[in-house]
Design a protein around this motif. Structure first.
Motif, mmCIF file in Angstrom:
data_model
loop_
_atom_site.group_PDB
_atom_site.id
_atom_site.type_symbol
_atom_site.label_atom_id
_atom_site.label_comp_id
_atom_site.label_asym_id
_atom_site.label_seq_id
_atom_site.Cartn_x
_atom_site.Cartn_y
_atom_site.Cartn_z
ATOM 1 N N GLU A 116 58.592 -44.218 33.132
ATOM 2 C CA GLU A 116 59.248 -45.415 33.676
ATOM 3 C C GLU A 116 59.590 -45.287 35.153
ATOM 4 O O GLU A 116 59.640 -46.268 35.880
ATOM 5 N N ILE A 117 59.852 -44.052 35.564
ATOM 6 C CA ILE A 117 60.089 -43.778 36.982
ATOM 7 C C ILE A 117 59.026 -42.778 37.413
ATOM 8 O O ILE A 117 58.809 -41.764 36.747
ATOM 9 N N VAL A 142 65.508 -41.825 30.479
ATOM 10 C CA VAL A 142 64.367 -42.424 31.182
ATOM 11 C C VAL A 142 63.270 -41.364 31.362
ATOM 12 O O VAL A 142 63.555 -40.230 31.727
ATOM 13 N N ARG A 143 62.023 -41.739 31.068
ATOM 14 C CA ARG A 143 60.913 -40.798 31.239
ATOM 15 C C ARG A 143 60.455 -40.786 32.703
ATOM 16 O O ARG A 143 60.301 -41.844 33.316
ATOM 17 N N VAL A 144 60.269 -39.593 33.236
ATOM 18 C CA VAL A 144 59.996 -39.452 34.674
ATOM 19 C C VAL A 144 58.721 -38.653 34.939
ATOM 20 O O VAL A 144 58.525 -37.578 34.378
ATOM 21 N N TYR A 169 67.737 -39.080 35.759
ATOM 22 C CA TYR A 169 67.135 -40.114 34.906
ATOM 23 C C TYR A 169 66.905 -39.602 33.488
ATOM 24 O O TYR A 169 67.091 -40.334 32.519
ATOM 25 N N ARG A 170 66.496 -38.344 33.349
ATOM 26 C CA ARG A 170 66.273 -37.776 32.016
ATOM 27 C C ARG A 170 67.558 -37.800 31.201
ATOM 28 O O ARG A 170 67.539 -38.065 30.004
ATOM 29 N N ARG A 172 54.560 -51.323 34.429
ATOM 30 C CA ARG A 172 55.973 -51.257 34.047
ATOM 31 C C ARG A 172 56.755 -50.216 34.833
ATOM 32 O O ARG A 172 57.958 -50.277 34.939
ATOM 33 N N ALA A 173 56.055 -49.231 35.376
ATOM 34 C CA ALA A 173 56.752 -48.130 36.046
ATOM 35 C C ALA A 173 57.311 -48.550 37.408
ATOM 36 O O ALA A 173 56.773 -49.438 38.057
ATOM 37 N N TYR A 174 58.392 -47.892 37.797
ATOM 38 C CA TYR A 174 58.939 -48.079 39.132
ATOM 39 C C TYR A 174 58.569 -46.845 39.943
ATOM 40 O O TYR A 174 58.928 -45.720 39.582
ATOM 41 N N ASP A 231 68.945 -48.292 42.648
ATOM 42 C CA ASP A 231 69.130 -49.429 41.756
ATOM 43 C C ASP A 231 69.422 -50.715 42.533
ATOM 44 O O ASP A 231 68.915 -51.780 42.198
ATOM 45 N N ARG A 275 69.639 -39.939 31.185
ATOM 46 C CA ARG A 275 69.853 -41.322 30.739
ATOM 47 C C ARG A 275 68.688 -41.815 29.877
ATOM 48 O O ARG A 275 68.529 -43.021 29.671
#
Ligand SMILES: Nc1nc2c(ncn2[C@@H]2O[C@H](COP(=O)(O)OP(=O)(O)O)[C@@H](O)[C@H]2O)c(=O)[nH]1
Ligand SMILES: [Mg+2]
Length: 316
Positions: A140-141, A75-77, A70-71, A45-47, A242, A73
């Motif tokens: 996720e990232i 999103v877990r990094v 990203y944090r 699932r991760a990018y 993106d 927003r």
């Protein structure tokens, strides 16, 4: 740690368990293979974003700014800083410790430095394994930062979904020297330190260079100007990321299959390396070299002999 096993703890995003899992992989303990096998079906699932470029261009600073972006927003990094050259000098590692402290209160971010153990071609595969752990843990990232622009770095970022090539003003002469292969791995060129003199000229040179190369995937590589120290251009960079992500999606199946082939090849080479390396002691190698140089034996027969003594079956 209670009743839960390490894989379950990792899947729950337990920071200490993730750190232990990564250590197991890095040190090649017996725990590593079963762990990776258990985590695999929870991954995908991760990018994964590779960040490469010469030392000092601002890769770590950019990784931090992107992580913050990203944090903010939700999103877990995960950040993996790979240092293939200096396991012990620790310059980069020390910097990363300081970075880690700045983020320790946030479980949505995980920063880890990795040094190589000098395995034959093993670094990119080990990096894939660490990315897999973070992926399964729900990051996720994943940002993979390398220290330079050598072949090791190229191998590492090759399995990333997207790669940022970080450049700075005044590198004009170097552009000519940077190997075509390195240029080709950049999906986005980041012109960092855009607060410095010579940005316009450098941008022009890069645009010119890019205009002459057409990519098979139809993507036109953008040049994004950033000032990492002042958070400048980070939004634009995230937008470009993106856009590439959406662009690649239309060709995702092919893209993914290609990456999986590369990862499998790297894994096999690493496993072979791990099996062959113990056989190549210094004494034996010196003896082989002597035999070859005196034409008593040929290297092909020696290679046959070494390979035939390797037990090829998997270990787990
Ligand atoms: N002037 C300026 N300095 C920067 C910028 N980005 C990073 N730096 C500085 O450049 C140095 C190297 O940055 P670092 O992120 O460690 O580079 P790395 O070796 O590529 O990871 C540090 O002193 C940073 O503060 C920038 O956009 N402008
Ligand atoms: Mg760095």
């Amino acid at each position: 740690m209670g009743r839960m096993g390490l894989p379950e703890e990792v899947l729950n995003g337990n920071t200490r368990a993730i750190a232990r899992a990564i250590s197991a992989v890095e040190n090649g303990t017996d725990q590593a293979a079963p762990l990776l096998k258990a985590l695999f079906r929870h991954s995908g699932r991760a990018y994964v974003i590779g960040i490469t470029g010469a030392p000092g261009t601002g890769k770590s600073s950019l990784a931090d700014r992107l992580a913050e972006y990203y944090r903010a927003r939700g999103v877990r990094v995960g950040i993996i800083a790979v240092d293939p050259t200096s396991p012990f000098t620790g310059g980069a590692i020390l910097g990363d410790r300081i970075r880690m402290q700045a983020h320790t209160t946030d479980p949505g971010i995980f920063i880890r430095s990795m040094a190589t153990r000098g395995r034959l071609g093993g670094l990119s595969s080990a990096t894939d394994d660490v990315a897999l752990i973070l992926d399964a843990a729900g990051f996720e990232i994943i940002l993979i930062e390398t220290v330079g622009v050598g072949q090791d770095e190229v191998d590492i970022v090759r399995t990333a979904h997207l790669t940022l090539l970080v450049l700075v003003p005044g590198m004009g002469d170097e552009i000519q020297n940077i190997k075509a292969g390195v240029m080709e791995i950049g999906d986005i060129f980041v012109l960092n330190k855009a607060d410095r003199d010579g940005v316009a000229r450098m941008e022009q040179e890069l645009q010119q260079l890019l205009s002459t190369s057409l990519r098979p995937d139809g993507w036109s590589v953008p040049v994004i100007k950033t000032v990492a120290t002042q958070n400048g251009g980070v939004g634009e960079l995230a937008e470009a990321i993106d856009r590439f992500r959406k662009h690649a999606k239309t060709d995702m199946r092919h893209h993914t299959l290609e990456k999986e082939q590369q990862k499998l090849t790297a894994l096999l080479l690493r496993r072979l390396g791990e099996k062959i390396e113990p056989l190549l002691t210094r004494e034996r190698m010196e003896e082989y070299a002597l035999q070859i140089s005196e034409r008593r034996r040929d290297p092909y027969s020696i290679a046959d002999e070494i390979l035939s003594s390797v037990e090829l079956k998997g270990t787990a």
